[in-house]
Write a protein that holds these residues in place. Sequence first.
Motif, PDB file in Angstrom:
ATOM      1  N   LYS A   1     105.574  67.230  36.885  1.00 19.46           N
ATOM      2  CA  LYS A   1     105.292  67.341  38.436  1.00 19.46           C
ATOM      3  C   LYS A   1     103.728  67.239  38.468  1.00 19.46           C
ATOM      4  CE  LYS A   1     109.707  68.398  39.786  1.00 19.46           C
ATOM      5  NZ  LYS A   1     110.110  67.441  39.321  1.00 19.46           N
ATOM      6  N   TYR A   2     102.665  66.557  37.829  1.00 15.83           N
ATOM      7  CA  TYR A   2     101.847  66.394  37.494  1.00 15.83           C
ATOM      8  C   TYR A   2     101.084  64.830  38.443  1.00 15.83           C
ATOM      9  CZ  TYR A   2     100.562  71.355  37.505  1.00 15.83           C
ATOM     10  OH  TYR A   2     100.571  72.708  37.532  1.00 15.83           O
ATOM     11  N   SER A   3      99.658  65.026  38.593  1.00 15.85           N
ATOM     12  CA  SER A   3      99.175  63.720  39.037  1.00 15.85           C
ATOM     13  C   SER A   3      99.059  63.177  36.747  1.00 15.85           C
ATOM     14  CB  SER A   3      98.344  63.055  39.203  1.00 15.85           C
ATOM     15  OG  SER A   3      98.144  63.364  40.766  1.00 15.85           O
ATOM     16  N   TYR A   4      99.295  61.749  36.759  1.00 15.57           N
ATOM     17  CA  TYR A   4      99.011  61.251  35.899  1.00 15.57           C
ATOM     18  C   TYR A   4      98.459  60.219  35.612  1.00 15.57           C
ATOM     19  CZ  TYR A   4     103.410  58.137  35.934  1.00 15.57           C
ATOM     20  OH  TYR A   4     103.716  57.967  37.275  1.00 15.57           O
ATOM     21  N   ASP A   5      97.854  59.533  36.588  1.00 16.56           N
ATOM     22  CA  ASP A   5      97.158  58.109  36.747  1.00 16.56           C
ATOM     23  C   ASP A   5      95.825  57.955  37.423  1.00 16.56           C
ATOM     24  OD1 ASP A   5      96.632  55.116  35.917  1.00 16.56           O
ATOM     25  OD2 ASP A   5      97.865  54.677  37.797  1.00 16.56           O
ATOM     26  N   GLU A   6      94.827  57.664  36.409  1.00 19.31           N
ATOM     27  CA  GLU A   6      93.659  57.917  36.735  1.00 19.31           C
ATOM     28  C   GLU A   6      93.509  59.537  37.295  1.00 19.31           C
ATOM     29  OE1 GLU A   6      92.782  55.368  40.149  1.00 19.31           O
ATOM     30  OE2 GLU A   6      92.959  53.746  39.427  1.00 19.31           O
ATOM     31  N   VAL A   7      93.382  59.925  35.761  1.00 15.85           N
ATOM     32  CA  VAL A   7      93.198  61.175  35.346  1.00 15.85           C
ATOM     33  C   VAL A   7      91.915  61.728  34.165  1.00 15.85           C
ATOM     34  CG1 VAL A   7      94.983  62.286  36.824  1.00 15.85           C
ATOM     35  CG2 VAL A   7      94.698  62.319  34.565  1.00 15.85           C
ATOM     36  N   VAL A   8      91.718  62.517  34.028  1.00 16.59           N
ATOM     37  CA  VAL A   8      90.831  63.006  33.219  1.00 16.59           C
ATOM     38  C   VAL A   8      91.266  64.710  32.824  1.00 16.59           C
ATOM     39  CG1 VAL A   8      88.574  64.133  31.727  1.00 16.59           C
ATOM     40  CG2 VAL A   8      88.095  61.528  33.566  1.00 16.59           C
ATOM     41  N   GLY A   9      91.663  64.069  30.904  1.00 18.03           N
ATOM     42  CA  GLY A   9      92.772  64.773  30.071  1.00 18.03           C
ATOM     43  C   GLY A   9      92.138  65.243  29.329  1.00 18.03           C
ATOM     44  N   LEU A  10      91.778  66.271  28.719  1.00 20.92           N
ATOM     45  CA  LEU A  10      91.487  66.731  27.175  1.00 20.92           C
ATOM     46  C   LEU A  10      92.120  67.837  26.547  1.00 20.92           C
ATOM     47  CD1 LEU A  10      88.784  65.389  28.925  1.00 20.92           C
ATOM     48  CD2 LEU A  10      87.687  67.686  27.636  1.00 20.92           C
ATOM     49  N   MET A  11      92.163  68.407  25.422  1.00 18.22           N
ATOM     50  CA  MET A  11      93.614  68.973  24.367  1.00 18.22           C
ATOM     51  C   MET A  11      92.991  70.354  23.695  1.00 18.22           C
ATOM     52  SD  MET A  11      96.321  67.221  23.513  1.00 18.22           S
ATOM     53  CE  MET A  11      97.666  65.802  23.744  1.00 18.22           C
ATOM     54  N   THR A  12      93.661  71.747  24.133  1.00 15.61           N
ATOM     55  CA  THR A  12      92.306  72.252  23.335  1.00 15.61           C
ATOM     56  C   THR A  12      93.788  73.466  22.100  1.00 15.61           C
ATOM     57  OG1 THR A  12      91.104  74.659  23.126  1.00 15.61           O
ATOM     58  CG2 THR A  12      92.572  73.993  25.473  1.00 15.61           C
TER      59      THR A  12
ATOM     60  N   ILE B   1      83.787  66.389  25.639  1.00 17.71           N
ATOM     61  CA  ILE B   1      83.436  66.618  26.993  1.00 17.71           C
ATOM     62  C   ILE B   1      83.491  65.765  27.758  1.00 17.71           C
ATOM     63  CG2 ILE B   1      80.982  64.853  25.988  1.00 17.71           C
ATOM     64  CD1 ILE B   1      79.322  66.668  27.333  1.00 17.71           C
ATOM     65  N   CYS B   2      83.619  65.554  29.234  1.00 17.87           N
ATOM     66  CA  CYS B   2      83.679  64.976  30.460  1.00 17.87           C
ATOM     67  C   CYS B   2      82.360  65.390  31.563  1.00 17.87           C
ATOM     68  CB  CYS B   2      84.672  65.727  30.702  1.00 17.87           C
ATOM     69  SG  CYS B   2      84.670  65.012  32.909  1.00 17.87           S
ATOM     70  N   ILE B   3      81.656  64.827  31.948  1.00 15.83           N
ATOM     71  CA  ILE B   3      80.271  64.712  32.921  1.00 15.83           C
ATOM     72  C   ILE B   3      81.059  64.208  34.098  1.00 15.83           C
ATOM     73  CG2 ILE B   3      78.318  64.671  33.079  1.00 15.83           C
ATOM     74  CD1 ILE B   3      77.582  64.960  30.836  1.00 15.83           C
ATOM     75  N   ALA B   4      81.029  64.882  34.941  1.00 15.35           N
ATOM     76  CA  ALA B   4      81.661  64.065  35.928  1.00 15.35           C
ATOM     77  C   ALA B   4      80.630  64.725  37.115  1.00 15.35           C
ATOM     78  CB  ALA B   4      82.869  64.221  36.534  1.00 15.35           C
ATOM     79  N   ALA B   5      80.102  63.918  37.712  1.00 13.77           N
ATOM     80  CA  ALA B   5      79.602  63.595  39.091  1.00 13.77           C
ATOM     81  C   ALA B   5      79.896  63.262  40.345  1.00 13.77           C
ATOM     82  CB  ALA B   5      77.824  63.425  39.032  1.00 13.77           C
ATOM     83  N   SER B   6      79.501  63.788  42.042  1.00 17.30           N
ATOM     84  CA  SER B   6      80.179  63.748  42.904  1.00 17.30           C
ATOM     85  C   SER B   6      78.730  62.237  43.532  1.00 17.30           C
ATOM     86  CB  SER B   6      79.893  64.682  43.907  1.00 17.30           C
ATOM     87  OG  SER B   6      77.884  64.589  44.394  1.00 17.30           O
ATOM     88  N   GLN B   7      78.362  61.761  42.973  1.00 16.11           N
ATOM     89  CA  GLN B   7      76.827  60.280  43.355  1.00 16.11           C
ATOM     90  C   GLN B   7      76.790  61.388  44.525  1.00 16.11           C
ATOM     91  OE1 GLN B   7      76.400  60.379  40.194  1.00 16.11           O
ATOM     92  NE2 GLN B   7      76.840  57.987  40.388  1.00 16.11           N
TER      93      GLN B   7
ATOM     94  N   THR C   1      87.816  73.645  18.473  1.00 10.88           N
ATOM     95  CA  THR C   1      87.696  73.052  19.496  1.00 10.88           C
ATOM     96  C   THR C   1      86.901  73.244  20.281  1.00 10.88           C
ATOM     97  OG1 THR C   1      90.523  71.752  19.402  1.00 10.88           O
ATOM     98  CG2 THR C   1      88.357  71.261  21.279  1.00 10.88           C
ATOM     99  N   ILE C   2      85.764  72.964  21.079  1.00 12.38           N
ATOM    100  CA  ILE C   2      84.608  72.743  21.664  1.00 12.38           C
ATOM    101  C   ILE C   2      85.078  71.905  22.695  1.00 12.38           C
ATOM    102  CG2 ILE C   2      82.894  73.753  22.597  1.00 12.38           C
ATOM    103  CD1 ILE C   2      82.200  74.531  19.881  1.00 12.38           C
ATOM    104  N   ASN C   3      85.857  72.427  23.890  1.00 13.14           N
ATOM    105  CA  ASN C   3      85.546  71.634  25.056  1.00 13.14           C
ATOM    106  C   ASN C   3      85.240  71.861  26.389  1.00 13.14           C
ATOM    107  OD1 ASN C   3      87.684  69.524  23.607  1.00 13.14           O
ATOM    108  ND2 ASN C   3      89.484  70.702  25.511  1.00 13.14           N
ATOM    109  N   MET C   4      84.649  71.120  27.187  1.00  8.31           N
ATOM    110  CA  MET C   4      83.284  70.939  27.915  1.00  8.31           C
ATOM    111  C   MET C   4      83.182  70.240  29.340  1.00  8.31           C
ATOM    112  SD  MET C   4      79.966  72.411  25.434  1.00  8.31           S
ATOM    113  CE  MET C   4      79.776  70.159  24.623  1.00  8.31           C
ATOM    114  N   PHE C   5      83.076  70.675  30.317  1.00  7.87           N
ATOM    115  CA  PHE C   5      83.301  70.006  31.157  1.00  7.87           C
ATOM    116  C   PHE C   5      82.175  70.353  32.190  1.00  7.87           C
ATOM    117  CE2 PHE C   5      87.730  70.720  29.685  1.00  7.87           C
ATOM    118  CZ  PHE C   5      88.475  69.380  30.263  1.00  7.87           C
ATOM    119  N   PHE C   6      81.874  69.410  32.557  1.00  6.80           N
ATOM    120  CA  PHE C   6      80.362  69.871  34.201  1.00  6.80           C
ATOM    121  C   PHE C   6      80.636  68.616  34.884  1.00  6.80           C
ATOM    122  CE2 PHE C   6      79.029  70.140  28.238  1.00  6.80           C
ATOM    123  CZ  PHE C   6      78.680  71.137  29.302  1.00  6.80           C
ATOM    124  N   TYR C   7      80.085  70.209  36.241  1.00  8.33           N
ATOM    125  CA  TYR C   7      80.960  69.043  37.485  1.00  8.33           C
ATOM    126  C   TYR C   7      79.561  68.957  37.847  1.00  8.33           C
ATOM    127  CZ  TYR C   7      85.912  69.322  35.931  1.00  8.33           C
ATOM    128  OH  TYR C   7      86.564  69.644  35.272  1.00  8.33           O
TER     129      TYR C   7
END
Length: 241
Positions: free
Chosen positions: A81-92, A192-198, A139-145
């Motif tokens: 029951k989580y959103s699954y469309d237009e999301v970013v998903g990594l695994m570890t 890796i994921c880099i996300a910005a508020s713009q 696995t090194i998973n890196m998220f930057f906001y």
Amino acid sequence: MNEQKETATIRKGGSPFLYIKEDEAASLLVMKTPHLFKSYSSGVLGGGMTVTDTFYNRYVDKKYRCDDPSIEYQTFLQENKYSYDEVVGLMTSVFLCDRAVYTYNDHGLTITAVITAGVGNAVDIVSGMRTPYDAAPGTINMFFYVDGNLTDSAFLHGIQAATEAKTKTLGDLSVLDAVSKTKATGTSTDSICIAASQTGKHCEYGGSLTALGQGIGKLVQVSLLDALQKYERRKEERRWM
């Protein structure tokens, strides 16, 4: 009177613009932003450029195998029951509770890093020796906001900065490729994921002489060290179980 210069700071913990929740039952780390962020990632879901407010880091067992992981991932999210469309998903295969979360502030720019790390499958990408696919999980998973307005070039510079800092930190820690016995540049399953508020501070570039590049680099150094110390403690605990 001399004007006091602003100095960069790094502190442990997240930011008001990032909500983080760990769902232990679903083995899922959920990260939400208050509005849509533009992101670039190498994720199983949302790879490339996407616009979203929902980001996942999912724990899977080291024996996880799937012919179509993106479909399996979406099905998993839907069933839980989580959103699954237009999301970013990594695994570890690193325990989510061993994540490192740090925030950098400098010259009106705020960056929060969320990193999980293990080096059981550390690889030297230039060694010329193939690491077995059944290597131990890592696995090194890196998220930057980033609370800032990034150009496409700045996003790419940010990925470059994170990669350079990751390799430098692994070298400083003398992490080795298990096959070649040379210093590792990463693991075989890094993401890796880099996300910005713009919104807010404009970042035309993100190289090593910018607040964005330096912030990401310093966050990697601090967060990766913290995450790998947790990883090593976890290994030690298992050894005595």
